[in-house]
Design a protein around this motif. Sequence first.
Motif, PDB file in Angstrom:
ATOM      1  N   CYS A  93      30.893 -10.869   5.864  1.00  0.00           N
ATOM      2  CA  CYS A  93      30.070 -10.148   6.681  1.00  0.00           C
ATOM      3  C   CYS A  93      30.612  -9.998   8.459  1.00  0.00           C
ATOM      4  O   CYS A  93      31.162 -10.779   9.138  1.00  0.00           O
ATOM      5  N   ASN A  94      30.166  -8.623   9.022  1.00  0.00           N
ATOM      6  CA  ASN A  94      30.516  -8.160  10.286  1.00  0.00           C
ATOM      7  C   ASN A  94      29.139  -8.750  11.324  1.00  0.00           C
ATOM      8  O   ASN A  94      28.770  -9.537  10.607  1.00  0.00           O
ATOM      9  N   SER A  95      29.518  -8.680  12.754  1.00  0.00           N
ATOM     10  CA  SER A  95      28.481  -8.780  13.674  1.00  0.00           C
ATOM     11  C   SER A  95      27.069  -8.881  13.196  1.00  0.00           C
ATOM     12  O   SER A  95      25.771  -9.362  13.798  1.00  0.00           O
ATOM     13  N   HIS A  96      27.172  -7.529  12.492  1.00  0.00           N
ATOM     14  CA  HIS A  96      25.348  -6.968  12.026  1.00  0.00           C
ATOM     15  C   HIS A  96      25.041  -7.437  10.847  1.00  0.00           C
ATOM     16  O   HIS A  96      23.980  -6.547   9.973  1.00  0.00           O
ATOM     17  N   GLY A  97      26.013  -8.553  10.389  1.00  0.00           N
ATOM     18  CA  GLY A  97      25.802  -8.984   8.392  1.00  0.00           C
ATOM     19  C   GLY A  97      25.562  -7.707   7.943  1.00  0.00           C
ATOM     20  O   GLY A  97      25.540  -7.907   6.756  1.00  0.00           O
ATOM     21  N   LYS A  98      26.725  -7.119   8.229  1.00  0.00           N
ATOM     22  CA  LYS A  98      27.150  -5.790   6.767  1.00  0.00           C
ATOM     23  C   LYS A  98      28.677  -6.717   6.345  1.00  0.00           C
ATOM     24  O   LYS A  98      29.770  -6.416   7.018  1.00  0.00           O
ATOM     25  N   TYR A  99      28.730  -6.234   5.260  1.00  0.00           N
ATOM     26  CA  TYR A  99      29.658  -5.888   4.184  1.00  0.00           C
ATOM     27  C   TYR A  99      31.361  -4.904   4.685  1.00  0.00           C
ATOM     28  O   TYR A  99      29.835  -4.380   4.292  1.00  0.00           O
ATOM     29  N   HIS A 100      32.385  -5.127   4.503  1.00  0.00           N
ATOM     30  CA  HIS A 100      33.331  -4.121   4.503  1.00  0.00           C
ATOM     31  C   HIS A 100      33.776  -3.667   3.677  1.00  0.00           C
ATOM     32  O   HIS A 100      34.615  -3.963   2.290  1.00  0.00           O
ATOM     33  N   ASP A 101      32.678  -3.178   2.710  1.00  0.00           N
ATOM     34  CA  ASP A 101      32.159  -2.610   0.969  1.00  0.00           C
ATOM     35  C   ASP A 101      31.403  -1.191   0.737  1.00  0.00           C
ATOM     36  O   ASP A 101      30.236  -1.460   1.045  1.00  0.00           O
ATOM     37  N   GLY A 102      31.723  -1.003   0.019  1.00  0.00           N
ATOM     38  CA  GLY A 102      30.819   0.346  -0.195  1.00  0.00           C
ATOM     39  C   GLY A 102      29.591  -0.285  -1.377  1.00  0.00           C
ATOM     40  O   GLY A 102      28.681   1.106  -1.361  1.00  0.00           O
ATOM     41  N   ARG A 103      29.734  -1.292  -2.096  1.00  0.00           N
ATOM     42  CA  ARG A 103      28.495  -1.241  -2.424  1.00  0.00           C
ATOM     43  C   ARG A 103      27.647  -1.656  -1.922  1.00  0.00           C
ATOM     44  O   ARG A 103      26.212  -2.119  -2.247  1.00  0.00           O
ATOM     45  N   ASP A 104      27.749  -2.330  -0.477  1.00  0.00           N
ATOM     46  CA  ASP A 104      26.298  -3.344   0.409  1.00  0.00           C
ATOM     47  C   ASP A 104      26.107  -1.759   1.186  1.00  0.00           C
ATOM     48  O   ASP A 104      26.493  -1.296   1.700  1.00  0.00           O
ATOM     49  N   ASP A 105      24.522  -1.748   0.580  1.00  0.00           N
ATOM     50  CA  ASP A 105      23.952  -0.838   0.910  1.00  0.00           C
ATOM     51  C   ASP A 105      22.675  -1.207   2.453  1.00  0.00           C
ATOM     52  O   ASP A 105      21.796  -0.076   1.958  1.00  0.00           O
ATOM     53  N   SER A 106      22.961  -2.067   2.626  1.00  0.00           N
ATOM     54  CA  SER A 106      21.974  -2.829   3.973  1.00  0.00           C
ATOM     55  C   SER A 106      22.243  -1.650   4.818  1.00  0.00           C
ATOM     56  O   SER A 106      23.013  -1.164   5.180  1.00  0.00           O
ATOM     57  N   SER A 107      21.232  -2.346   5.571  1.00  0.00           N
ATOM     58  CA  SER A 107      20.870  -0.644   7.164  1.00  0.00           C
ATOM     59  C   SER A 107      21.925  -0.575   8.149  1.00  0.00           C
ATOM     60  O   SER A 107      21.541  -0.166   9.133  1.00  0.00           O
ATOM     61  N   ALA A 108      22.595  -1.967   8.019  1.00  0.00           N
ATOM     62  CA  ALA A 108      23.397  -2.847   9.198  1.00  0.00           C
ATOM     63  C   ALA A 108      24.476  -1.759   9.615  1.00  0.00           C
ATOM     64  O   ALA A 108      25.249  -1.355   8.865  1.00  0.00           O
ATOM     65  N   PRO A 109      25.267  -1.454  10.974  1.00  0.00           N
ATOM     66  CA  PRO A 109      25.822  -0.504  11.005  1.00  0.00           C
ATOM     67  C   PRO A 109      27.251  -1.662  10.780  1.00  0.00           C
ATOM     68  O   PRO A 109      27.318  -2.586  10.151  1.00  0.00           O
ATOM     69  N   LEU A 110      28.489  -0.081  10.219  1.00  0.00           N
ATOM     70  CA  LEU A 110      29.950  -0.994   9.849  1.00  0.00           C
ATOM     71  C   LEU A 110      30.918  -1.528  11.395  1.00  0.00           C
ATOM     72  O   LEU A 110      29.855  -1.050  12.174  1.00  0.00           O
ATOM     73  N   ASP A 111      31.408  -2.254  11.653  1.00  0.00           N
ATOM     74  CA  ASP A 111      32.283  -2.503  12.046  1.00  0.00           C
ATOM     75  C   ASP A 111      33.423  -1.987  12.557  1.00  0.00           C
ATOM     76  O   ASP A 111      33.996  -2.510  11.641  1.00  0.00           O
ATOM     77  N   PRO A 112      33.802  -0.538  13.235  1.00  0.00           N
ATOM     78  CA  PRO A 112      34.765   0.079  13.330  1.00  0.00           C
ATOM     79  C   PRO A 112      36.332  -0.994  13.204  1.00  0.00           C
ATOM     80  O   PRO A 112      37.728  -0.358  12.584  1.00  0.00           O
ATOM     81  N   PHE A 113      36.425  -2.308  13.742  1.00  0.00           N
ATOM     82  CA  PHE A 113      37.116  -2.575  14.636  1.00  0.00           C
ATOM     83  C   PHE A 113      37.359  -3.893  13.820  1.00  0.00           C
ATOM     84  O   PHE A 113      38.362  -5.073  13.758  1.00  0.00           O
ATOM     85  N   PHE A 114      36.326  -3.981  12.950  1.00  0.00           N
ATOM     86  CA  PHE A 114      36.623  -5.422  12.068  1.00  0.00           C
ATOM     87  C   PHE A 114      36.917  -5.446  10.830  1.00  0.00           C
ATOM     88  O   PHE A 114      36.863  -4.289   9.724  1.00  0.00           O
ATOM     89  N   GLN A 115      38.381  -6.085  10.188  1.00  0.00           N
ATOM     90  CA  GLN A 115      38.905  -5.522   9.195  1.00  0.00           C
ATOM     91  C   GLN A 115      38.167  -5.896   7.629  1.00  0.00           C
ATOM     92  O   GLN A 115      38.175  -6.216   6.559  1.00  0.00           O
ATOM     93  N   GLY A 116      37.020  -7.979   7.952  1.00  0.00           N
ATOM     94  CA  GLY A 116      36.247  -7.580   7.102  1.00  0.00           C
ATOM     95  C   GLY A 116      36.971  -8.482   5.934  1.00  0.00           C
ATOM     96  O   GLY A 116      36.751  -9.206   5.220  1.00  0.00           O
ATOM     97  N   PHE A 117      38.465  -8.389   5.669  1.00  0.00           N
ATOM     98  CA  PHE A 117      39.036  -9.323   4.530  1.00  0.00           C
ATOM     99  C   PHE A 117      40.261  -9.067   5.333  1.00  0.00           C
ATOM    100  O   PHE A 117      41.068  -8.736   6.341  1.00  0.00           O
TER     101      PHE A 117
END
Length: 211
Positions: A93-117
């Motif tokens: 996950c990123n620093s907000h607790g969200k994965y760079h994955d379309g299945r992660d439906d949490s309300s946490a934001p994506l990080d546009p600069f984090f690769q995730g994988f």
Amino acid sequence: MTTPSSRRQLFIVAAGSLAAVVAPAWALEKTPAMTEGPFYPRPVDMPLDDDNDLTRIKGKDGVASGTLIDLAGTLVDSLGRPVSSATVEIWQCNSHGKYHDGRDDSSAPLDPFFQGFGKARTDEQGQFRFRTIRPVAYPGRAPHIHFKVKGRAFRELTSQLFFAGDAGLERDGIFRSLRTPELKKQMTVELGAAAANSGVSLTGHVEIKLA
């Protein structure tokens, strides 16, 4: 005066104590498999940039938010010999607790600069390295990094890494499933301060042992 029998007993005790201190890599238990989890990237979610630096994305001028870490590792076989030319993948996950994955439906934001994988290749000494961020906790899970190891000469291994001293470890069901204190220690990374001007805040090392 010591007898031959007592000297022999002293030698056995001393040898056992020394072995406990300098136990070689092959004496470790094999790295246990753990669940892949729901967010191993599907082809549609796989980042175009999948190198070993998850903190920057090619073509974007920015750095991932969070605490930057250098995570180094060594891949060895059951006898402690280095395994070269293997692929190590990590995702988290990123620093907000969200994965760079379309299945992660949490309300946490994506990080546009984090690769995730990311991916790395082991060298002749079995060594690999990633630059990433220290993951954060999210509901039900202590901070962790998923990893998968692939190669022609061994069975694929999927597992997870945790971080030593984290307050949430014993509330994490996957971490608690590790059956011995030794395995729990083996699957936790000790993070230390990085060298000045290294570009990261923390460093850590992990050893992965194949069956």
